[in-house]
Scaffold this active site. Structure first.
Site, mmCIF file in Angstrom:
data_model
loop_
_atom_site.group_PDB
_atom_site.id
_atom_site.type_symbol
_atom_site.label_atom_id
_atom_site.label_comp_id
_atom_site.label_asym_id
_atom_site.label_seq_id
_atom_site.Cartn_x
_atom_site.Cartn_y
_atom_site.Cartn_z
ATOM 1 C CG LEU A 152 -1.594 1.339 1.581
ATOM 2 C CD1 LEU A 152 -2.618 1.729 0.511
ATOM 3 C CD2 LEU A 152 -2.237 1.266 2.971
ATOM 4 C CB SER A 153 0.795 4.279 0.466
ATOM 5 O OG SER A 153 1.216 5.611 0.423
#
Length: 519
Positions: A152-153
């Site tokens: 994520l991210s």
């Protein structure tokens, strides 16, 4: 002060560790139990990362490995609790590896996806994650052809770095709210790419990956996830990632299939073999984070929290399905059997019918050609009656033969009297005397003959003559057999009422238990 200098200042700023008036009286939160176990001494660790792993007790025969990279301000346990990866690993029997960033590397605990020394093959954080994978393969017998990575991210951007620097390691990857590989080499480039990503040609984006390694084999498959209301990482980055990976697979930009999954747009591209190599999920009206929800198997994986957003779709489950690690089904537990069940032979209902018929028959119902053991096993179910003496001068009346062939062989009908007594026809059998020498002349009920006698008593019809049978002589042996003249055939009497058979249930059960060897 410029924007880049502000970001650099914030990156180096230490957190206050909660020493404020608001946090001073805050009650400590209960930390949920985490199945992840920290592993130390996995290698040289040039990126100074921590290693956490989870291997379930029940696992697939060829154990796959999923590498999960958390986002900024998160740790391995935090992201596992929210995304539910350890629960997925337990349900579907695959191994889990979760590297964790330390504050000494980045105060916000972001993976340094924008620094060249951490994303170059064999260096920094990329090399540390590579050493963790090697440790898992050696210790847990991981299938080298089933290693996957997702994040994520900042963890998503580092996922792109792992797929680009070590493509030979991974079969597939998944990026959530990430950025394309090679788009940033410093902090300033990272901010620009996050806020206003420039549109690059697909070939240029593909060259950024090809220059990172000398890999010439098959490139990993990729799943891309992004929210349309993401103001931290611009949604256009998802399109740049798709273009970069389509160029590596030599696929067109136009999607080959487009549909909706749980109400969200879903696009697919596949290769010549029909295998989906690139897919894209667009989560409308979702901000920056990992979408969670009820999975297709009606189970919920994960828990809502910071950057873990309820969206009605479980990205973790869908990504695991894209990886192909949800196809495994646990073997059912063996049925608990008692020792006595091993003594009972397994028979089909059809094969059990003859045995049950023999058990319910009496000794008189057994076929004439049956072995002596089968007749001995049968038990008379009707009480025996004393024989009724016949009239001395009354000839024996013929008894109508039964229609059932198997019972007629066991119970031969009474024989008719011969018209001629002194001459025996060819093929006929002589009478057998079974009474004692001193017994008075009387007609006794027919006795079941032994197999040898029954075989001799069967008469064969003579050609061109009516079939004649001889009555069994029950008179003393010394006098000659007296011939009886056959009486005219009387009118057939009405059929006698069938005797009611009384079945001893306990005896039948005992015979069944003895037949199967349980008694």
């Amino acid at each position: 002060m410029s924007l880049a200098e502000n970001v650099e200042y914030l990156r180096r700023l230490r957190e206050l560790n909660g020493i404020t008036g608001f946090d001073f009286h805050r009650q400590p939160r209960s930390v949920p139990e985490c199945p992840l176990i920290e592993v130390e001494g996995f290698g040289d660790n040039p990126g100074r990362l921590k290693m956490f792993a989870y291997v379930p007790a029940q696992r697939q025969p060829l154990l796959p490995l999923v590498v999960v990279l958390h986002g900024c301000s998160q740790g391995a346990a935090d992201y596992d609790l929210g995304a539910g990866w350890s629960t997925l690993a337990k349900h579907f029997g695959f191994a889990l590896l979760m590297p964790e960033q330390q504050r000494i590397n980045n105060p916000q605990r972001c993976f340094n996806w924008f620094q060249s020394e951490d994303i170059t093959r064999g260096q920094g954080e990329v090399a540390s994650i590579r050493e963790m994978i090697a440790r898992m393969v050696a210790d847990c017998a991981i299938d080298p052809g089933r290693i996957f990575v997702t994040g994520l991210s900042a963890g998503g951007a580092m996922t792109m770095a792992m797929l680009s620097a070590h493509p030979e390691l991974f079969a597939a990857g998944a990026v959530i709210a990430g950025l394309p590989f090679g788009a940033a080499r410093n902090m300033r480039d990272a901010i620009l790419q996050m806020r206003m990503p420039p549109a690059r040609p697909a070939g240029e984006l593909g060259d950024l990956v090809r220059r990172a390694t000398d890999h010439r084999g098959r490139w990993p498959r990729l799943s891309v996830w992004h929210g349309t209301a993401d103001y931290t990482v611009h949604p256009d980055n998802a399109g740049e990632i798709v273009k970069q990976w389509l160029d590596l697979h030599h696929l067109p930009l136009a999607p080959m299939a487009a549909n909706n999954v749980n109400g969200y747009p879903h696009e697919q591209w596949w290769d010549a073999d029909g295998v989906t190599v690139v897919e894209s999920f667009t989560i409308t009206n979702m901000s920056h984070g990992t979408p969670i929800g009820v999975a297709a198997n009606d189970k919920r994986y994960g828990k809502a929290g910071p950057f873990l957003l309820e969206a009605g779709i479980s990205s973790s489950y869908m990504i695991a399905k894209f990886f192909g690690v949800t196809d495994w089904i646990r073997q059912p537990k063996p049925a608990v059997t008692s020792p006595s069940t091993k003594l009972i032979p397994e028979v089909s209902p059809i094969s059990a019918l003859p045995t049950l018929t023999k058990l319910l028959r009496g000794p008189d119902d057994a076929p004439a050609g049956a072995p002596a053991e089968a007749k001995a096993a049968a038990v008379e179910t009707v009480p025996a009656k004393s024989p009724k003496p016949a009239q001395p001068n009354k000839p024996a009346q013929p008894r109508p033969a039964r229609a059932k062939p198997n019972r007629s062989a066991a119970r031969p009908p009474k024989r008719k009297a011969e018209p001629v007594a002194s001459v025996s026809l060819p093929g006929e059998s002589k009478a057998v005397s079974a009474a004692p020498a001193v017994a008075p002349a009387e007609v006794k009920p027919p006795v079941v003959a032994k197999p040898a006698v029954a075989k001799a008593a069967v008469t064969k019809p003579v050609a061109d003559k009516p079939a004649v049978t001889k009555a069994i002589d029950m008179t003393p042996a010394d006098p000659p057999v007296a011939a009886l003249k056959a009486a005219p055939p009387p009118i057939a009497p009405p059929p006698a009422a069938k005797r009611r058979r009384v079945i001893d249930v306990a005896a039948v059960i005992n015979r069944a238990l003895r037949a199967v060897g349980l008694k």
